[in-house]
Design a protein around this motif. Structure first.
Motif, mmCIF file in Angstrom:
data_model
loop_
_atom_site.group_PDB
_atom_site.id
_atom_site.type_symbol
_atom_site.label_atom_id
_atom_site.label_comp_id
_atom_site.label_asym_id
_atom_site.label_seq_id
_atom_site.Cartn_x
_atom_site.Cartn_y
_atom_site.Cartn_z
ATOM 1 N N ILE A 122 0.575 -1.571 -0.012
ATOM 2 C CA ILE A 122 0.038 -0.015 0.129
ATOM 3 C C ILE A 122 1.055 0.953 -0.081
ATOM 4 C CG2 ILE A 122 -1.340 1.772 1.381
ATOM 5 C CD1 ILE A 122 -2.730 -1.217 2.117
ATOM 6 N N ALA A 123 2.378 1.328 0.454
ATOM 7 C CA ALA A 123 2.777 2.380 0.894
ATOM 8 C C ALA A 123 3.470 2.448 -0.320
ATOM 9 C CB ALA A 123 3.952 2.430 1.820
ATOM 10 N N PHE A 124 4.291 1.991 -1.250
ATOM 11 C CA PHE A 124 4.324 1.625 -3.017
ATOM 12 C C PHE A 124 3.480 2.145 -3.466
ATOM 13 C CE2 PHE A 124 5.248 -0.009 -6.906
ATOM 14 C CZ PHE A 124 6.305 0.755 -7.317
ATOM 15 N N THR A 126 0.447 3.974 -2.973
ATOM 16 C CA THR A 126 0.391 5.398 -2.890
ATOM 17 C C THR A 126 0.916 6.745 -2.632
ATOM 18 O OG1 THR A 126 0.647 4.846 -0.523
ATOM 19 C CG2 THR A 126 -1.708 4.707 -1.107
ATOM 20 N N GLY A 127 3.019 5.954 -3.973
ATOM 21 C CA GLY A 127 3.741 6.808 -3.530
ATOM 22 C C GLY A 127 4.758 7.499 -2.208
ATOM 23 N N GLY A 128 4.366 6.829 -1.220
ATOM 24 C CA GLY A 128 5.306 6.574 0.035
ATOM 25 C C GLY A 128 5.686 7.956 0.600
ATOM 26 N N GLY A 129 6.453 8.448 1.500
ATOM 27 C CA GLY A 129 6.035 9.336 2.493
ATOM 28 C C GLY A 129 5.320 9.740 3.607
ATOM 29 N N ALA A 130 5.131 10.638 3.779
ATOM 30 C CA ALA A 130 4.553 10.819 5.111
ATOM 31 C C ALA A 130 2.801 9.870 4.785
ATOM 32 C CB ALA A 130 4.033 11.571 5.603
ATOM 33 N N LYS A 131 2.200 10.649 3.451
ATOM 34 C CA LYS A 131 0.934 10.083 2.931
ATOM 35 C C LYS A 131 0.846 8.769 2.905
ATOM 36 C CE LYS A 131 0.197 10.361 -1.892
ATOM 37 N NZ LYS A 131 -0.530 10.733 -2.329
ATOM 38 N N GLY A 132 1.941 8.558 2.424
ATOM 39 C CA GLY A 132 1.547 7.278 2.135
ATOM 40 C C GLY A 132 1.541 5.881 3.252
ATOM 41 N N VAL A 133 2.233 6.067 4.307
ATOM 42 C CA VAL A 133 2.576 5.468 5.615
ATOM 43 C C VAL A 133 1.617 5.874 6.609
ATOM 44 C CG1 VAL A 133 3.453 5.935 7.654
ATOM 45 C CG2 VAL A 133 5.098 5.724 5.744
ATOM 46 N N ILE A 134 0.472 6.746 6.159
ATOM 47 C CA ILE A 134 -0.718 7.056 7.378
ATOM 48 C C ILE A 134 -1.946 6.148 6.974
ATOM 49 C CG2 ILE A 134 -2.659 8.710 7.772
ATOM 50 C CD1 ILE A 134 -0.226 11.129 7.484
ATOM 51 N N THR A 207 9.335 2.664 6.716
ATOM 52 C CA THR A 207 10.760 3.777 6.926
ATOM 53 C C THR A 207 12.189 3.312 6.709
ATOM 54 O OG1 THR A 207 9.195 5.120 7.809
ATOM 55 C CG2 THR A 207 11.244 6.373 7.832
ATOM 56 N N PHE A 208 11.991 2.477 8.037
ATOM 57 C CA PHE A 208 13.430 1.733 7.640
ATOM 58 C C PHE A 208 13.989 0.728 6.547
ATOM 59 C CE2 PHE A 208 16.284 -2.001 8.462
ATOM 60 C CZ PHE A 208 16.597 -1.057 9.222
ATOM 61 N N LEU A 209 12.799 0.099 5.493
ATOM 62 C CA LEU A 209 12.677 -0.847 4.071
ATOM 63 C C LEU A 209 12.919 0.394 3.772
ATOM 64 C CD1 LEU A 209 10.598 -3.904 5.489
ATOM 65 C CD2 LEU A 209 12.740 -3.314 5.100
ATOM 66 N N GLY A 210 12.846 1.719 3.509
ATOM 67 C CA GLY A 210 12.724 2.912 2.158
ATOM 68 C C GLY A 210 11.015 3.108 1.374
ATOM 69 N N MET A 211 10.032 2.468 2.610
ATOM 70 C CA MET A 211 9.035 2.736 2.111
ATOM 71 C C MET A 211 8.496 4.198 2.703
ATOM 72 S SD MET A 211 8.169 0.833 -0.957
ATOM 73 C CE MET A 211 8.833 -0.238 -1.963
ATOM 74 N N GLY A 212 8.718 4.308 3.420
ATOM 75 C CA GLY A 212 7.949 5.096 4.372
ATOM 76 C C GLY A 212 8.507 6.924 4.076
#
Length: 271
Positions: A122-124, A126-134, A207-212
């Motif tokens: 889902i994070a990937f 939605t494009g990552g970043g704070a929006k993707g994480v949320i 975020t540690f894995l680079g998708m956050g």
């Protein structure tokens, strides 16, 4: 003073000691987050309690900034997930058997998919970043709470006051909003509190894995990811202190949420 009370006090003290610097983290910016090559790779000291990194940036300031970011993202994601769980649980209990079967199937579907895989996917997308994480955390943490709320509301539907209202000709919507919804708030509050530490931990993981969050933000996951390449050179403080802060924050919120749950649920108060 019993063991539970002492544990809650320790957790509250630990949270205050972490949240106060995190809340004041905007004041720690500027010079402390700037590059100082003359002070790079310094171990912990009175001047730099968490040491400095390979660019001379103060690790205490970076860690507190990271905690503030994690708190903001985790709180937003936990609230979103709690609202989804509450809405679906209420719909399952109030809209009849067809809606209940569909929502139960949806809960089982989300629970059957490996959690971290779904988070990353889902994070990937939605494009990552704070929006993707949320979005990722909010869309993956609701099933257990939704199942709990559904079970409690279905039990309430067989209560005497609900049956009386139904015999008086009240609609399902009226019963849901006047009888079921007020009983939903304690479970919603406790469930969201219990989701909060998991949201923070999973935000750090993806975020540690680079998708956050962006690498330009001093998030805890970014700090831990960057520090991995320097551990072999003996710079242990780069990962130790930020990781310890994250663990203490998550565990303290978990303990306090368990204490609130014990207050709301009398059956747990004697455990």
């Amino acid at each position: 003073m019993n063991l539970r009370t002492r544990t809650l006090i320790y957790a509250a003290v630990a949270l205050v000691l972490l949240l106060l610097p995190a809340a004041l983290s905007p004041m720690l910016g500027g010079d402390r987050l700037a590059t100082h090559l003359a002070e790079r790779n310094e171990p912990p000291s009175w001047t730099h309690p968490f040491g400095t990194d390979w660019l001379g940036r103060d690790m205490f300031a970076r860690s507190m900034k990271g905690l503030a970011l994690s708190l903001g993202v985790g709180l937003t994601a936990a609230l979103a997930s709690g609202l989804i769980a509450g809405a679906l649980g209420l719909m399952a209990a109030a809209l009849g058997k067809a809606a209940d079967r569909f929502i139960t199937w949806l809960i089982d579907l989300f629970l059957s998919v490996p959690h971290l895989v779904l988070l990353l996917l889902i994070a990937f997308v939605t494009g990552g970043g704070a929006k993707g994480v949320i979005i990722a955390v909010g869309l993956t943490h609701w099933p257990s709470l939704a199942r709990l709320i559904r079970a409690e509301l279905l039990q309430l539907k067989s209560s005497e006051f609900v049956l009386v209202s139904r015999h008086m000709g009240r609609s399902n919507w009226w019963i849901a909003t006047r009888h079921l919804l007020p009983h939903l708030w304690p479970q919603f509050i406790v469930g969201t509190l219990l989701l909060f530490p998991h949201a923070i931990l999973h935000e750090g993981a993806i975020t540690f894995l680079g998708m956050g969050l962006s690498p330009h933000q001093p998030a805890i996951g970014i700090i831990l990811s960057e520090s991995m390449r320097y551990l072999s050179t003996g710079m242990w403080w780069l990962a130790f202190f930020p990781g310890l802060c994250l663990v203490v924050l998550v565990r303290s919120f978990d303990v306090l949420a368990g204490g609130v749950h014990a207050l709301v649920d009398p059956s747990r108060s004697q455990e």
